[in-house]
Design a protein around this motif. Structure first.
Motif, PDB file in Angstrom:
ATOM      1  N   PRO A   2     -29.966   0.263 -46.645  1.00 10.21           N
ATOM      2  CA  PRO A   2     -30.008  -0.053 -48.075  1.00 10.21           C
ATOM      3  C   PRO A   2     -31.431   0.138 -48.614  1.00 10.21           C
ATOM      4  CG  PRO A   2     -29.811  -2.060 -46.768  1.00 10.21           C
ATOM      5  CD  PRO A   2     -29.705  -0.903 -45.813  1.00 10.21           C
ATOM      6  N   ASP A   3     -31.501   0.514 -49.884  1.00 12.67           N
ATOM      7  CA  ASP A   3     -32.816   0.720 -50.494  1.00 12.67           C
ATOM      8  C   ASP A   3     -33.583  -0.601 -50.557  1.00 12.67           C
ATOM      9  OD1 ASP A   3     -32.247   3.343 -50.805  1.00 12.67           O
ATOM     10  OD2 ASP A   3     -31.904   3.275 -52.956  1.00 12.67           O
ATOM     11  N   GLN A   4     -34.790  -0.581 -50.025  1.00 10.17           N
ATOM     12  CA  GLN A   4     -35.683  -1.724 -50.106  1.00 10.17           C
ATOM     13  C   GLN A   4     -36.861  -1.327 -50.987  1.00 10.17           C
ATOM     14  OE1 GLN A   4     -35.291  -4.801 -48.762  1.00 10.17           O
ATOM     15  NE2 GLN A   4     -33.271  -4.136 -48.087  1.00 10.17           N
ATOM     16  N   PRO A   5     -37.026  -1.990 -52.144  1.00  9.87           N
ATOM     17  CA  PRO A   5     -38.136  -1.606 -53.015  1.00  9.87           C
ATOM     18  C   PRO A   5     -39.486  -1.712 -52.301  1.00  9.87           C
ATOM     19  CG  PRO A   5     -36.653  -3.096 -54.155  1.00  9.87           C
ATOM     20  CD  PRO A   5     -36.219  -3.063 -52.723  1.00  9.87           C
ATOM     21  N   VAL A   6     -40.244  -0.641 -52.401  1.00 10.06           N
ATOM     22  CA  VAL A   6     -41.585  -0.612 -51.837  1.00 10.06           C
ATOM     23  C   VAL A   6     -42.575  -1.040 -52.910  1.00 10.06           C
ATOM     24  CG1 VAL A   6     -43.355   0.894 -50.851  1.00 10.06           C
ATOM     25  CG2 VAL A   6     -40.972   1.229 -50.234  1.00 10.06           C
ATOM     26  N   LEU A   7     -42.220  -0.725 -54.167  1.00  8.18           N
ATOM     27  CA  LEU A   7     -43.135  -0.992 -55.273  1.00  8.18           C
ATOM     28  C   LEU A   7     -42.332  -1.212 -56.545  1.00  8.18           C
ATOM     29  CD1 LEU A   7     -46.430  -0.129 -56.015  1.00  8.18           C
ATOM     30  CD2 LEU A   7     -45.069   1.444 -57.345  1.00  8.18           C
ATOM     31  N   THR A   8     -42.748  -2.161 -57.346  1.00 12.30           N
ATOM     32  CA  THR A   8     -42.181  -2.346 -58.683  1.00 12.30           C
ATOM     33  C   THR A   8     -43.339  -2.351 -59.674  1.00 12.30           C
ATOM     34  OG1 THR A   8     -42.232  -4.754 -58.442  1.00 12.30           O
ATOM     35  CG2 THR A   8     -40.173  -3.658 -57.901  1.00 12.30           C
ATOM     36  N   ARG A   9     -43.081  -1.779 -60.824  1.00 10.68           N
ATOM     37  CA  ARG A   9     -44.132  -1.685 -61.835  1.00 10.68           C
ATOM     38  C   ARG A   9     -43.505  -1.847 -63.208  1.00 10.68           C
ATOM     39  NH1 ARG A   9     -48.077   3.161 -61.107  1.00 10.68           N
ATOM     40  NH2 ARG A   9     -48.842   1.729 -59.554  1.00 10.68           N
TER      41      ARG A   9
END
Length: 125
Positions: free
Chosen positions: A111-118
């Motif tokens: 599953p996609d795991q966020p590496v970065l949020t902005r």
């Protein structure tokens, strides 16, 4: 006449020294493994930051004043595949849009795991 004990180390002394060396090497391997994981995470966050900058710049250039909604896509950078999701929302200011961007490392079968949020804002020109 020879002394009662011979020169050198006894078997017990050698075994104790080997046990100490084994414990020290195990600690070094664990520390090195941790440093490798930190370096990989830092690399992924850095490249994800570049992906985010590219996506946000592209969005702002394509749509001078982005309409509310969700946009998704993928991008390959640094020999890695990233997926991104941009959520454009209205704000209390009618001439301002909020853009929440999430960048995830694309790993097959995981599953996609966020590496970065902005979060950024785009204004009407």
């Amino acid at each position: 006449m020879k002394p009662a004990h011979a020169n050198g180390f006894s078997l017990i002394e050698v075994l104790v020294a080997l046990a100490i060396v084994a414990v020290a090497l195990a600690a070094l391997v664990t520390a090195a493994s941790g440093q490798i994981k930190i370096a990989e995470r830092t690399r992924d966050k850095t490249i994800a930051g570049w992906v985010a900058a590219n996506v946000l710049t592209d969005l702002k250039l394509r749509e001078r004043f982005p309409e509310p909604g969700t946009r998704t896509g993928t991008m390959t950078m640094g020999l890695q595949r990233f997926s991104w999701r941009a959520l454009v929302q209205t704000t209390v200011e009618s001439d301002l849009r909020r853009i929440d961007l999430s960048v995830s490392l694309k790993i097959d079968g995981a599953p996609d795991q966020p590496v970065l949020t902005r979060t950024e804002f785009a204004g009407r020109r």
